[in-house]
Design a protein around this motif. Structure first.
Motif, PDB file in Angstrom:
ATOM      1  N   MET A 113     -30.621 -14.127  -9.509  1.00 51.03           N
ATOM      2  CA  MET A 113     -29.269 -14.461  -9.085  1.00 51.03           C
ATOM      3  C   MET A 113     -28.240 -13.840 -10.019  1.00 51.03           C
ATOM      4  O   MET A 113     -27.270 -13.228  -9.596  1.00 51.03           O
ATOM      5  CB  MET A 113     -29.121 -15.976  -9.108  1.00 51.03           C
ATOM      6  N   VAL A 114     -28.456 -14.021 -11.342  1.00 51.90           N
ATOM      7  CA  VAL A 114     -27.492 -13.509 -12.317  1.00 51.90           C
ATOM      8  C   VAL A 114     -27.505 -11.979 -12.291  1.00 51.90           C
ATOM      9  O   VAL A 114     -26.460 -11.330 -12.344  1.00 51.90           O
ATOM     10  CB  VAL A 114     -27.808 -14.055 -13.721  1.00 51.90           C
ATOM     11  N   LEU A 115     -28.682 -11.417 -12.174  1.00 49.01           N
ATOM     12  CA  LEU A 115     -28.826  -9.955 -12.129  1.00 49.01           C
ATOM     13  C   LEU A 115     -28.021  -9.358 -10.972  1.00 49.01           C
ATOM     14  O   LEU A 115     -27.195  -8.454 -11.158  1.00 49.01           O
ATOM     15  CB  LEU A 115     -30.307  -9.604 -11.975  1.00 49.01           C
ATOM     16  N   LEU A 116     -28.240  -9.887  -9.779  1.00 49.54           N
ATOM     17  CA  LEU A 116     -27.557  -9.340  -8.600  1.00 49.54           C
ATOM     18  C   LEU A 116     -26.046  -9.465  -8.730  1.00 49.54           C
ATOM     19  O   LEU A 116     -25.298  -8.534  -8.437  1.00 49.54           O
ATOM     20  CB  LEU A 116     -28.019 -10.077  -7.344  1.00 49.54           C
ATOM     21  N   ASN A 117     -25.588 -10.608  -9.202  1.00 50.87           N
ATOM     22  CA  ASN A 117     -24.144 -10.804  -9.310  1.00 50.87           C
ATOM     23  C   ASN A 117     -23.535  -9.960 -10.418  1.00 50.87           C
ATOM     24  O   ASN A 117     -22.399  -9.517 -10.308  1.00 50.87           O
ATOM     25  CB  ASN A 117     -23.823 -12.283  -9.517  1.00 50.87           C
ATOM     26  N   THR A 118     -24.284  -9.764 -11.501  1.00 49.68           N
ATOM     27  CA  THR A 118     -23.751  -8.933 -12.581  1.00 49.68           C
ATOM     28  C   THR A 118     -23.590  -7.487 -12.109  1.00 49.68           C
ATOM     29  O   THR A 118     -22.575  -6.837 -12.393  1.00 49.68           O
ATOM     30  CB  THR A 118     -24.671  -8.988 -13.805  1.00 49.68           C
ATOM     31  N   ILE A 119     -24.580  -6.985 -11.390  1.00 48.45           N
ATOM     32  CA  ILE A 119     -24.464  -5.621 -10.869  1.00 48.45           C
ATOM     33  C   ILE A 119     -23.237  -5.512  -9.968  1.00 48.45           C
ATOM     34  O   ILE A 119     -22.430  -4.590 -10.085  1.00 48.45           O
ATOM     35  CB  ILE A 119     -25.738  -5.216 -10.092  1.00 48.45           C
ATOM     36  N   ALA A 120     -23.060  -6.507  -9.091  1.00 49.16           N
ATOM     37  CA  ALA A 120     -21.885  -6.498  -8.220  1.00 49.16           C
ATOM     38  C   ALA A 120     -20.607  -6.515  -9.057  1.00 49.16           C
ATOM     39  O   ALA A 120     -19.630  -5.831  -8.735  1.00 49.16           O
ATOM     40  CB  ALA A 120     -21.919  -7.697  -7.282  1.00 49.16           C
ATOM     41  N   GLY A 121     -20.621  -7.293 -10.146  1.00 53.14           N
ATOM     42  CA  GLY A 121     -19.452  -7.378 -11.013  1.00 53.14           C
ATOM     43  C   GLY A 121     -19.142  -6.054 -11.683  1.00 53.14           C
ATOM     44  O   GLY A 121     -17.991  -5.625 -11.740  1.00 53.14           O
ATOM     45  N   VAL A 122     -20.177  -5.386 -12.163  1.00 54.37           N
ATOM     46  CA  VAL A 122     -19.973  -4.079 -12.807  1.00 54.37           C
ATOM     47  C   VAL A 122     -19.396  -3.093 -11.795  1.00 54.37           C
ATOM     48  O   VAL A 122     -18.499  -2.312 -12.106  1.00 54.37           O
ATOM     49  CB  VAL A 122     -21.304  -3.561 -13.391  1.00 54.37           C
ATOM     50  N   ALA A 158     -17.568  -3.765  -9.298  1.00 52.57           N
ATOM     51  CA  ALA A 158     -16.225  -4.137  -8.840  1.00 52.57           C
ATOM     52  C   ALA A 158     -15.157  -3.734  -9.852  1.00 52.57           C
ATOM     53  O   ALA A 158     -13.971  -3.891  -9.594  1.00 52.57           O
ATOM     54  CB  ALA A 158     -16.164  -5.643  -8.586  1.00 52.57           C
ATOM     55  N   ILE A 159     -15.557  -3.222 -11.009  1.00 53.62           N
ATOM     56  CA  ILE A 159     -14.562  -2.826 -12.015  1.00 53.62           C
ATOM     57  C   ILE A 159     -13.782  -1.621 -11.474  1.00 53.62           C
ATOM     58  O   ILE A 159     -14.379  -0.617 -11.096  1.00 53.62           O
ATOM     59  CB  ILE A 159     -15.240  -2.443 -13.352  1.00 53.62           C
ATOM     60  N   PRO A 160     -12.465  -1.713 -11.436  1.00 53.50           N
ATOM     61  CA  PRO A 160     -11.675  -0.579 -10.937  1.00 53.50           C
ATOM     62  C   PRO A 160     -11.920   0.666 -11.791  1.00 53.50           C
ATOM     63  O   PRO A 160     -11.957   0.576 -13.026  1.00 53.50           O
ATOM     64  CB  PRO A 160     -10.229  -1.050 -11.083  1.00 53.50           C
ATOM     65  N   THR A 161     -12.084   1.792 -11.130  1.00 51.78           N
ATOM     66  CA  THR A 161     -12.378   3.040 -11.851  1.00 51.78           C
ATOM     67  C   THR A 161     -11.323   3.335 -12.907  1.00 51.78           C
ATOM     68  O   THR A 161     -11.640   3.761 -14.020  1.00 51.78           O
ATOM     69  CB  THR A 161     -12.421   4.212 -10.852  1.00 51.78           C
ATOM     70  N   ASN A 162     -10.060   3.069 -12.560  1.00 54.59           N
ATOM     71  CA  ASN A 162      -8.993   3.406 -13.497  1.00 54.59           C
ATOM     72  C   ASN A 162      -9.057   2.594 -14.785  1.00 54.59           C
ATOM     73  O   ASN A 162      -8.614   3.043 -15.828  1.00 54.59           O
ATOM     74  CB  ASN A 162      -7.630   3.214 -12.840  1.00 54.59           C
ATOM     75  N   GLN A 181     -18.120   0.789 -27.012  1.00 54.72           N
ATOM     76  CA  GLN A 181     -16.823   0.129 -26.886  1.00 54.72           C
ATOM     77  C   GLN A 181     -16.480  -0.161 -25.431  1.00 54.72           C
ATOM     78  O   GLN A 181     -15.879  -1.170 -25.113  1.00 54.72           O
ATOM     79  CB  GLN A 181     -15.728   0.995 -27.505  1.00 54.72           C
ATOM     80  N   LEU A 182     -16.898   0.774 -24.568  1.00 56.37           N
ATOM     81  CA  LEU A 182     -16.675   0.566 -23.144  1.00 56.37           C
ATOM     82  C   LEU A 182     -17.361  -0.733 -22.704  1.00 56.37           C
ATOM     83  O   LEU A 182     -16.805  -1.529 -21.953  1.00 56.37           O
ATOM     84  CB  LEU A 182     -17.241   1.755 -22.367  1.00 56.37           C
ATOM     85  N   PHE A 183     -18.573  -0.936 -23.204  1.00 57.28           N
ATOM     86  CA  PHE A 183     -19.302  -2.157 -22.872  1.00 57.28           C
ATOM     87  C   PHE A 183     -18.572  -3.382 -23.407  1.00 57.28           C
ATOM     88  O   PHE A 183     -18.294  -4.329 -22.674  1.00 57.28           O
ATOM     89  CB  PHE A 183     -20.715  -2.112 -23.462  1.00 57.28           C
ATOM     90  N   THR A 184     -18.239  -3.353 -24.715  1.00 55.79           N
ATOM     91  CA  THR A 184     -17.694  -4.565 -25.326  1.00 55.79           C
ATOM     92  C   THR A 184     -16.270  -4.856 -24.879  1.00 55.79           C
ATOM     93  O   THR A 184     -15.882  -6.013 -24.759  1.00 55.79           O
ATOM     94  CB  THR A 184     -17.707  -4.458 -26.851  1.00 55.79           C
ATOM     95  N   HIS A 185     -15.490  -3.813 -24.606  1.00 50.76           N
ATOM     96  CA  HIS A 185     -14.082  -4.051 -24.314  1.00 50.76           C
ATOM     97  C   HIS A 185     -13.741  -4.059 -22.834  1.00 50.76           C
ATOM     98  O   HIS A 185     -12.716  -4.599 -22.448  1.00 50.76           O
ATOM     99  CB  HIS A 185     -13.214  -2.995 -25.011  1.00 50.76           C
ATOM    100  N   VAL A 186     -14.539  -3.428 -22.013  1.00 46.43           N
ATOM    101  CA  VAL A 186     -14.197  -3.363 -20.597  1.00 46.43           C
ATOM    102  C   VAL A 186     -15.271  -4.004 -19.720  1.00 46.43           C
ATOM    103  O   VAL A 186     -15.003  -4.930 -18.962  1.00 46.43           O
ATOM    104  CB  VAL A 186     -13.964  -1.900 -20.144  1.00 46.43           C
ATOM    105  N   ILE A 187     -16.503  -3.528 -19.869  1.00 46.76           N
ATOM    106  CA  ILE A 187     -17.527  -3.928 -18.901  1.00 46.76           C
ATOM    107  C   ILE A 187     -17.902  -5.400 -19.038  1.00 46.76           C
ATOM    108  O   ILE A 187     -17.949  -6.131 -18.049  1.00 46.76           O
ATOM    109  CB  ILE A 187     -18.766  -3.018 -19.043  1.00 46.76           C
ATOM    110  N   VAL A 188     -18.134  -5.847 -20.274  1.00 51.16           N
ATOM    111  CA  VAL A 188     -18.522  -7.247 -20.450  1.00 51.16           C
ATOM    112  C   VAL A 188     -17.413  -8.204 -20.014  1.00 51.16           C
ATOM    113  O   VAL A 188     -17.644  -9.068 -19.165  1.00 51.16           O
ATOM    114  CB  VAL A 188     -18.985  -7.515 -21.902  1.00 51.16           C
ATOM    115  N   PRO A 189     -16.188  -8.052 -20.534  1.00 49.64           N
ATOM    116  CA  PRO A 189     -15.159  -8.997 -20.072  1.00 49.64           C
ATOM    117  C   PRO A 189     -14.884  -8.918 -18.574  1.00 49.64           C
ATOM    118  O   PRO A 189     -14.533  -9.915 -17.955  1.00 49.64           O
ATOM    119  CB  PRO A 189     -13.913  -8.613 -20.882  1.00 49.64           C
ATOM    120  N   SER A 190     -15.079  -7.736 -17.983  1.00 50.55           N
ATOM    121  CA  SER A 190     -14.802  -7.616 -16.545  1.00 50.55           C
ATOM    122  C   SER A 190     -15.885  -8.255 -15.694  1.00 50.55           C
ATOM    123  O   SER A 190     -15.624  -8.671 -14.580  1.00 50.55           O
ATOM    124  CB  SER A 190     -14.670  -6.145 -16.150  1.00 50.55           C
ATOM    125  N   SER A 191     -17.120  -8.289 -16.203  1.00 48.87           N
ATOM    126  CA  SER A 191     -18.225  -8.726 -15.345  1.00 48.87           C
ATOM    127  C   SER A 191     -18.629 -10.173 -15.594  1.00 48.87           C
ATOM    128  O   SER A 191     -19.449 -10.721 -14.864  1.00 48.87           O
ATOM    129  CB  SER A 191     -19.425  -7.797 -15.527  1.00 48.87           C
TER     130      SER A 191
END
Lengths: 264, 257, 279
Positions: B138-147, B149-153, B167-177
């Protein structure tokens, strides 16, 4: 024949104790007239329209349409909504235009004639079978206009910033078309906008509202320009400046801004 | 005509009247037929509930079930989130794992119980394994969807400021997902309760599921009902906790992250 | 799910001399599936040998022979049919009931206020928690198992229907009012079509939980069905049989979900306003 729309001492707020959205508004719109209600965002323009359409009830005062007090929404007043979510996404352009006729129980043959006629009127020939999401923003507004005009009993068009979400070029085209359609149909129009040049380009009279809360009309400006109107004429510019003067006084008091920051 | 829900002051009365009527009917009917059927009325159920709380037996079962869920849930969420971040960001990896994920998401966790018991024995591990499985996917599927859904810009902006992959992971991807992952965890929590009940009915000597099934063997209807309502209460509280978690994390991403 | 990469791409195009460009990704997808199956089988075989106890981790070959045996005896087909039949009946009844109740609750505020607290209470109780009560009230027959599936389906569809009704843009209702639509016309021409996509979303979720419920129910009380196959295997420590059961449960669930998605995309796409059903 009396006025198309009369507002007498109209006041509105959502609940006891909450601030007034509209306060002591008096207005009369004549049959066949194109009246523009102009004001900054959040000043209560849409509430005035909702009251006339019958979606809301006045807290105080009265709304009369063709002399009769308004009891609720009715087919004599067609509404063209801001944005495009009032179109039914599961119906094609033609089916959307047909919708009010179906509701009224009209026969298939009559419906088809009217639908075709109004799709032609707004220039949607060739797009009848498309669904709203397959149409551009401008085309969707054309569908809304056709859907509003198609009911024969409609005497008044209520338009709530209908072109706000389309691009500038399309907007100018749609304004010109609306002006043409209105001249032919001679239905009364109440048009709401916050765009001064749109107001001057379309209206017979422009009611400039004070900023909310508790809005009313500051001044009604008559626009005696021939149609089709051109924005480059000096008279257009003078009217624009005059109205901008009225609005900026209102807005500057709120936002603490001077005249320098003119908008497009 | 507006369809948005509006709440009035007297809402609870409208809802309470039929409930009171049902409870009253149940009480009267149970009392009238006690001699013949021995079905307990609501008052009897309440008394038993109080007794079970007082003698600690109910709390013991709750304790066992909750521990199985929480341990499995924690492991599964951590696994699912980590895997989701990796699979969401690395195409080749996702392409490789795609078929397995597809297949596994249609395998109800409980159907693995036989494999779990044979491999891990009848003890705690088999139950925890099932919950891990439940939460992970469940968490896996939703996390992928969350990643995704991050706007390209948003990603491009970080790149243009010179952010590296880490840094992309810690500052953008993790907080966004995070929000998507928590949605997955909420669903996983519900499924974990559904799984543990059946697992405890089939292969355990303790827990709320066992309580319900065991009471069935002895026709202790009041205990069955207590087990059911206790589960509902626990499920509700767990969901409330997840919602609180989401909201408190939302404070740290006020700009729509 | 939003991620299109998570959607299976099963449809392999008919073989032609040159695959058109647009079909390439599908061909690639087919390849990944073939690779996946091979990698899986190899990993299985390796771990089976490494573990060294064929009884606990049976080799691929043993499991395959078990599969063939189950097919020949007709047991596998029998279990598949039972499970499918139960899901179909329970899912259908539950979806109709859930959508009806949801529409009624969304339409009449009084019903909503009466029932909402109960919906919020009962949705946290897993369906299978009721099994004991269901067995006492309805006996151990088919009705008991199907009623459990109905229960799970109802709650998923009901909650989504409610969410759908609330999400209808007020402008759509107001537009209908300005055309003089009466209450029943607004319901049948605006509210119901506007809610269809949410009902379908609820049904898709319900389909998933229906499979969960039917497997559990068959494990607890049944003499046929894939759930029974799996739980029965445990009694005899027949790991190979349990594996066959699990694989077919997964395949059946996947097939049902894809079939549902196909039907939605084929016949109900109009209700999605161009956003796609994401199914």
């Amino acid at each position: 024949m009396g006025e198309a729309i009369e507002l007498h001492g109209l006041s509105f707020r959502y609940a006891e104790g909450s601030p007034w959205v509209v306060r002591d508004l008096d207005l009369a719109i004549r049959p066949g007239e194109f009246f523009v209600l102009l004001g900054p965002s959040g000043c209560g323009k849409t509430s005035v329209l909702n009251l006339i359409a019958g979606f809301e009830r006045p807290t105080r005062g009265e709304v009369r349409v063709s002399g009769q007090p308004v009891a609720g929404p009715g087919a004599d007043r067609a509404v063209i909504f801001q944005g495009d979510d009032s179109l039914y996404p599961w119906l094609t352009a033609a089916q959307n235009v047909e919708f009010p006729l179906k509701i009224r129980g009209m026969s298939r043959r009559e419906r088809q004639g009217l639908v075709a006629e109004h799709l032609r009127l707004v220039g949607l020939v060739g797009h009848e079978g498309k669904y709203p999401h397959q149409l551009s923003g401008g085309m969707r507004q054309r569908v809304q206009i056709a859907r509003a005009l198609v009911v024969p009993e409609t005497r008044i068009l209520l338009m709530d910033e209908p072109f706000v979400s389309v691009d500038a070029q399309t907007r100018a085209v749609l304004q010109g078309e609306l002006s043409d359609i209105w001249m032919r149909s001679r239905k009364a129009v109440l048009f709401i906008t916050h765009d001064i040049s749109e107001a001057v380009a379309l209206g017979d009279r422009v009611g400039v509202m004070t900023s909310g809360p508790g809005a009313s009309i500051r001044e009604i400006v008559g626009v005696s320009l021939d149609r089709p109107r051109r924005r480059s004429t000096p008279r257009f510019g003078e009217l624009y400046e005059h109205i901008w003067g009225l609005i900026s006084g209102t807005v500057a008091a709120d936002a603490g801004m001077g005249r320098g920051s003119t908008h497009a | 005509m507006e369809l948005a829900s509006r709440r009035g002051r007297n809402d609870w009365i409208v809802a309470a009247v039929p409930a009171a009527a049902i409870l009253l009917t149940w009480e009267v009917a149970a009392a009238a037929t006690r001699a013949r059927y021995g079905v307990p009325g609501p008052s009897h159920v309440l008394i038993t509930w109080g007794r079970m709380i007082a003698d600690g037996s109910l709390l013991a079962d709750i304790n066992v079930s909750l521990r199985r869920i929480l341990v499995g849930f924690a492991i599964g969420s951590a696994l699912g989130y980590t895997a989701g971040l990796l699979l969401g960001n690395f195409r080749a990896l996702r392409r490789f794992c795609d078929p397995y994920i597809h297949f596994s998401r249609y395998v109800p966790p409980i159907s693995l119980i036989s494999l779990a018991v044979i491999l891990f024995g009848i003890g705690e591990n088999s139950k925890v394994f099932l919950i891990v499985y439940t939460a992970t996917f469940m968490v896996l599927l939703n996390t992928i969807a969350g990643v995704h859904a991050i706007p390209t810009n948003r990603m491009r902006a970080a790149r243009s400021f010179g952010a590296g992959t880490f840094q992309l992971f810690t500052h953008v991807i993790v907080p966004s997902s995070v929000s998507h992952a928590i949605t997955g965890m909420r669903i996983a929590m519900g499924n974990a309760f559904a799984t543990i009940v059946v697992a405890e009915m089939l292969a355990a000597r303790s827990g709320v599921g066992f309580l319900i099934y065991n009471s069935y063997q002895y026709l202790d209807i009041d205990k069955i009902l207590i087990g059911i309502f206790t589960l509902g209460l626990l499920g509700y509280l767990a969901d409330l906790a997840m919602r609180r978690l989401d909201r408190s994390l939302a404070r740290f991403r006020p700009l729509g992250f | 799910m939003r991620d299109d990469l998570l959607r299976p791409r099963w449809r392999v195009p008919r073989q032609t001399a040159i695959l058109p460009r647009t079909w390439m990704p599908i061909a690639v997808a087919a390849q990944t599936y073939v690779v996946a199956v091979i990698v899986f089988l190899v990993a299985w075989e390796v771990s089976s040998r490494a573990y060294g106890i064929p009884l606990l981790v049976p080799p691929v070959e043993v499991t395959f022979r078990k599969l063939v045996q189950l097919v020949k005896q007709g047991l596998l087909l029998r279990d598949i049919l039972w499970t499918t039949g139960r899901v179909a009946v329970g899912f259908f009844i539950g979806s109709v009931a859930g959508a009806t109740a949801g529409l009624a609750m969304g339409y009449w505020p009084i019903i909503r206020r009466m029932l909402e607290p109960y919906v919020n209470f009962f949705r946290f109780i897993p369906a299978l928690a009721w099994i004991s009560i269901v067995l006492l009230l309805l006996g151990t027959g088919e009705v008991a198992r199907i009623s459990i599936i109905v229960y799970t389906s109802v709650s998923a569809v009901l909650i989504n229907t409610l969410a759908g009704i609330v999400s209808i843009p007020p402008a759509q209702l107001r537009a209908a009012q300005t055309f003089g639509a009466n209450q029943s016309q607004i319901f049948s021409r605006v509210i119901f079509p506007g809610t269809v996509r949410y009902i379908l979303t609820g049904m898709r979720l319900a389909l998933g939980s229906a499979f969960m419920a039917v497997i559990s129910a068959e494990m607890l009380v049944a003499d046929q069905g894939l759930g029974f196959l799996v739980i029965n295997a445990r009694l005899w420590m027949a790991m190979d049989e349990a594996l066959v059961g699990v694989i077919f449960i997964g395949l059946l669930g996947l097939l049902a979900d894809r079939l549902f998605g196909y039907l939605v995309n084929r016949y109900a796409w109009r209700f999605y306003g161009g956003t796609g059903s994401e199914m």
